[in-house]
Design a protein around this motif. Structure first.
Motif, PDB file in Angstrom:
ATOM      1  N   THR A 118       0.815  -1.219   0.000  1.00 50.65           N
ATOM      2  CA  THR A 118       0.000   0.000   0.000  1.00 50.65           C
ATOM      3  C   THR A 118       0.849   1.271   0.000  1.00 50.65           C
ATOM      4  N   VAL A 119       0.544   2.182  -0.901  1.00 51.27           N
ATOM      5  CA  VAL A 119       1.158   3.516  -0.934  1.00 51.27           C
ATOM      6  C   VAL A 119       0.036   4.529  -1.112  1.00 51.27           C
ATOM      7  N   HIS A 120       0.373   5.797  -1.047  1.00 52.47           N
ATOM      8  CA  HIS A 120      -0.609   6.861  -1.294  1.00 52.47           C
ATOM      9  C   HIS A 120      -0.382   7.443  -2.687  1.00 52.47           C
ATOM     10  N   VAL A 121      -1.422   7.576  -3.435  1.00 57.89           N
ATOM     11  CA  VAL A 121      -1.381   8.268  -4.728  1.00 57.89           C
ATOM     12  C   VAL A 121      -2.403   9.394  -4.656  1.00 57.89           C
ATOM     13  N   ASN A 122      -1.880  10.632  -4.682  1.00 54.05           N
ATOM     14  CA  ASN A 122      -2.730  11.820  -4.525  1.00 54.05           C
ATOM     15  C   ASN A 122      -3.561  11.735  -3.245  1.00 54.05           C
ATOM     16  N   GLY A 123      -2.944  11.212  -2.181  1.00 55.99           N
ATOM     17  CA  GLY A 123      -3.582  11.157  -0.875  1.00 55.99           C
ATOM     18  C   GLY A 123      -4.471   9.956  -0.649  1.00 55.99           C
ATOM     19  N   GLN A 124      -4.678   9.151  -1.684  1.00 55.60           N
ATOM     20  CA  GLN A 124      -5.527   7.977  -1.556  1.00 55.60           C
ATOM     21  C   GLN A 124      -4.668   6.712  -1.481  1.00 55.60           C
ATOM     22  N   ARG A 125      -5.053   5.757  -0.655  1.00 51.09           N
ATOM     23  CA  ARG A 125      -4.290   4.509  -0.550  1.00 51.09           C
ATOM     24  C   ARG A 125      -4.613   3.597  -1.731  1.00 51.09           C
ATOM     25  N   VAL A 126      -3.550   3.030  -2.296  1.00 52.69           N
ATOM     26  CA  VAL A 126      -3.710   2.123  -3.430  1.00 52.69           C
ATOM     27  C   VAL A 126      -2.739   0.962  -3.252  1.00 52.69           C
ATOM     28  N   ASN A 127      -3.071  -0.148  -3.891  1.00 54.99           N
ATOM     29  CA  ASN A 127      -2.153  -1.286  -3.945  1.00 54.99           C
ATOM     30  C   ASN A 127      -1.210  -1.079  -5.130  1.00 54.99           C
ATOM     31  N   TYR A 170       6.550  -7.521   8.474  1.00 55.89           N
ATOM     32  CA  TYR A 170       6.508  -7.480   7.008  1.00 55.89           C
ATOM     33  C   TYR A 170       5.325  -6.670   6.495  1.00 55.89           C
ATOM     34  N   CYS A 171       4.175  -6.787   7.157  1.00 55.11           N
ATOM     35  CA  CYS A 171       2.982  -6.066   6.690  1.00 55.11           C
ATOM     36  C   CYS A 171       2.902  -4.656   7.252  1.00 55.11           C
ATOM     37  N   THR A 172       3.825  -4.303   8.151  1.00 56.58           N
ATOM     38  CA  THR A 172       3.672  -3.070   8.934  1.00 56.58           C
ATOM     39  C   THR A 172       3.634  -1.813   8.075  1.00 56.58           C
ATOM     40  N   SER A 173       4.497  -1.720   7.077  1.00 58.05           N
ATOM     41  CA  SER A 173       4.505  -0.500   6.265  1.00 58.05           C
ATOM     42  C   SER A 173       3.172  -0.313   5.551  1.00 58.05           C
ATOM     43  N   GLY A 174       2.611  -1.397   4.999  1.00 60.16           N
ATOM     44  CA  GLY A 174       1.302  -1.288   4.358  1.00 60.16           C
ATOM     45  C   GLY A 174       0.197  -0.967   5.342  1.00 60.16           C
ATOM     46  N   GLN A 175       0.279  -1.563   6.543  1.00 57.40           N
ATOM     47  CA  GLN A 175      -0.715  -1.262   7.577  1.00 57.40           C
ATOM     48  C   GLN A 175      -0.681   0.222   7.943  1.00 57.40           C
ATOM     49  N   ILE A 176       0.515   0.743   8.127  1.00 56.21           N
ATOM     50  CA  ILE A 176       0.657   2.149   8.521  1.00 56.21           C
ATOM     51  C   ILE A 176       0.169   3.071   7.405  1.00 56.21           C
ATOM     52  N   MET A 177       0.497   2.750   6.147  1.00 57.66           N
ATOM     53  CA  MET A 177       0.043   3.598   5.045  1.00 57.66           C
ATOM     54  C   MET A 177      -1.476   3.625   4.974  1.00 57.66           C
ATOM     55  N   SER A 178      -2.120   2.474   5.174  1.00 58.11           N
ATOM     56  CA  SER A 178      -3.586   2.444   5.187  1.00 58.11           C
ATOM     57  C   SER A 178      -4.140   3.220   6.378  1.00 58.11           C
ATOM     58  N   ALA A 179      -3.502   3.064   7.527  1.00 57.08           N
ATOM     59  CA  ALA A 179      -3.980   3.734   8.741  1.00 57.08           C
ATOM     60  C   ALA A 179      -3.856   5.246   8.622  1.00 57.08           C
ATOM     61  N   VAL A 180      -2.772   5.736   8.019  1.00 58.01           N
ATOM     62  CA  VAL A 180      -2.609   7.182   7.842  1.00 58.01           C
ATOM     63  C   VAL A 180      -3.666   7.719   6.886  1.00 58.01           C
ATOM     64  N   ALA A 181      -3.934   6.991   5.800  1.00 59.87           N
ATOM     65  CA  ALA A 181      -4.970   7.422   4.861  1.00 59.87           C
ATOM     66  C   ALA A 181      -6.333   7.409   5.525  1.00 59.87           C
ATOM     67  N   LEU A 182      -6.552   6.434   6.403  1.00 59.29           N
ATOM     68  CA  LEU A 182      -7.822   6.308   7.126  1.00 59.29           C
ATOM     69  C   LEU A 182      -8.155   7.565   7.924  1.00 59.29           C
ATOM     70  N   ALA A 214      -3.638   1.043  18.055  1.00 58.97           N
ATOM     71  CA  ALA A 214      -2.719   2.093  17.589  1.00 58.97           C
ATOM     72  C   ALA A 214      -3.467   3.142  16.754  1.00 58.97           C
ATOM     73  N   VAL A 215      -4.334   2.677  15.861  1.00 63.27           N
ATOM     74  CA  VAL A 215      -5.095   3.590  15.018  1.00 63.27           C
ATOM     75  C   VAL A 215      -6.031   4.458  15.869  1.00 63.27           C
ATOM     76  N   GLN A 216      -6.690   3.838  16.804  1.00 63.90           N
ATOM     77  CA  GLN A 216      -7.631   4.589  17.648  1.00 63.90           C
ATOM     78  C   GLN A 216      -6.912   5.614  18.522  1.00 63.90           C
ATOM     79  N   ALA A 217      -5.704   5.266  18.972  1.00 66.54           N
ATOM     80  CA  ALA A 217      -4.939   6.210  19.799  1.00 66.54           C
ATOM     81  C   ALA A 217      -4.611   7.477  19.022  1.00 66.54           C
ATOM     82  N   VAL A 218      -4.233   7.296  17.774  1.00 63.79           N
ATOM     83  CA  VAL A 218      -3.908   8.473  16.937  1.00 63.79           C
ATOM     84  C   VAL A 218      -5.177   9.261  16.638  1.00 63.79           C
ATOM     85  N   ARG A 219      -6.261   8.594  16.378  1.00 58.25           N
ATOM     86  CA  ARG A 219      -7.525   9.291  16.071  1.00 58.25           C
ATOM     87  C   ARG A 219      -7.990  10.119  17.276  1.00 58.25           C
ATOM     88  N   ARG A 220      -7.812   9.598  18.455  1.00 56.77           N
ATOM     89  CA  ARG A 220      -8.234  10.351  19.649  1.00 56.77           C
ATOM     90  C   ARG A 220      -7.395  11.596  19.846  1.00 56.77           C
TER      91      ARG A 220
END
Length: 222
Positions: A118-127, A170-182, A214-220
């Motif tokens: 997962t990466v961001h393209v124009n702010g949107q997460r894509v595979n 191994y999946c962490t970078s993709g997880q983080i990219m999705s979480a940031v876009a979220l 982790a995602v909820q902590a950042v959202r709060r």
């Protein structure tokens, strides 16, 4: 005087013959000049290679011809324009990893099913494994390397560390990219909403509760 004798004619003639032989052998070069030149040549032969190299001018390196079948491409990745020549069949994932030396984006299933790429393209997460690099010449691309660095972590990266949101990593970078876009998407407030929004990212180690925390902590704290 009685003892003074003129050199015998045959002796004088013998010396002249030797001189003539030297001239026939070396042209007009005398034995002394020949030996001096020979000594200078020996010194040059044993001179330091560094000194010898100063007299050699390297020819300018010829520009490499483009590889047949490649096309020019400029991608803007992490705020920087990158000029490339690639095979038009190269996926964005392979271009990032192999052509740009950005290995943070992981190659998992290569079929768009695991989310590791997962990466961001124009702010949107894509595979990134599902699109060709040449499709993104006008896009703003962000990878995990553009989110944060060890000395300056993004809040989501710091939260994953704090809440153990990774196991093998191994999946962490993709997880983080999705979480940031979220964070910029219309996602509900509950943990279940976050689970649904992160559905495309698989963690084979099963660290899902920690990832959601982790995602909820950042959202709060946003």
């Amino acid at each position: 005087m009685a003892n003074d004798k003129k050199p015998a004619p045959e002796v004088h003639e013998k010396e002249q013959q030797e001189v003539g032989a030297e001239q026939s052998l070396f042209g007009r070069v005398t034995r002394r000049s020949f030996l001096s030149h020979l000594g200078a040549a020996g010194i040059a032969a044993t001179a330091s290679p560094v000194l010898a190299a100063t007299a050699i001018q390297e020819a300018p390196a010829a520009e490499e011809a483009p590889v047949a079948g490649t096309v020019p491409l400029t991608l803007r990745v992490n705020g920087e324009n990158r000029v490339l020549r690639i095979d038009p069949r190269t996926t964005l994932l392979d271009c990032l990893r192999e052509n740009m030396n950005l290995p943070g984006t992981k190659k998992g299933c290569d079929h768009g099913q695991c989310g590791a790429c997962t990466v961001h393209v124009n702010g949107q997460r894509v595979n990134s494994c599902l699109s060709f690099a040449v499709m993104h010449s006008a896009d703003e691309i962000t990878t995990i390397e553009g989110i944060g660095q060890p000395e300056h972590l993004h809040p989501m990266q710091a939260a994953f560390v704090e809440h153990d949101g990774y196991q093998c990593g191994y999946c962490t970078s993709g997880q983080i990219m999705s979480a940031v876009a979220l964070l910029g998407e219309p996602v509900g407030l509950s943990d279940e909403d976050v689970k649904q929004a992160m559905y495309g990212n698989i963690c084979r180690c099963g660290a899902y509760p920690n990832i959601v925390a982790a995602v909820q902590a950042v959202r709060r704290n946003a």
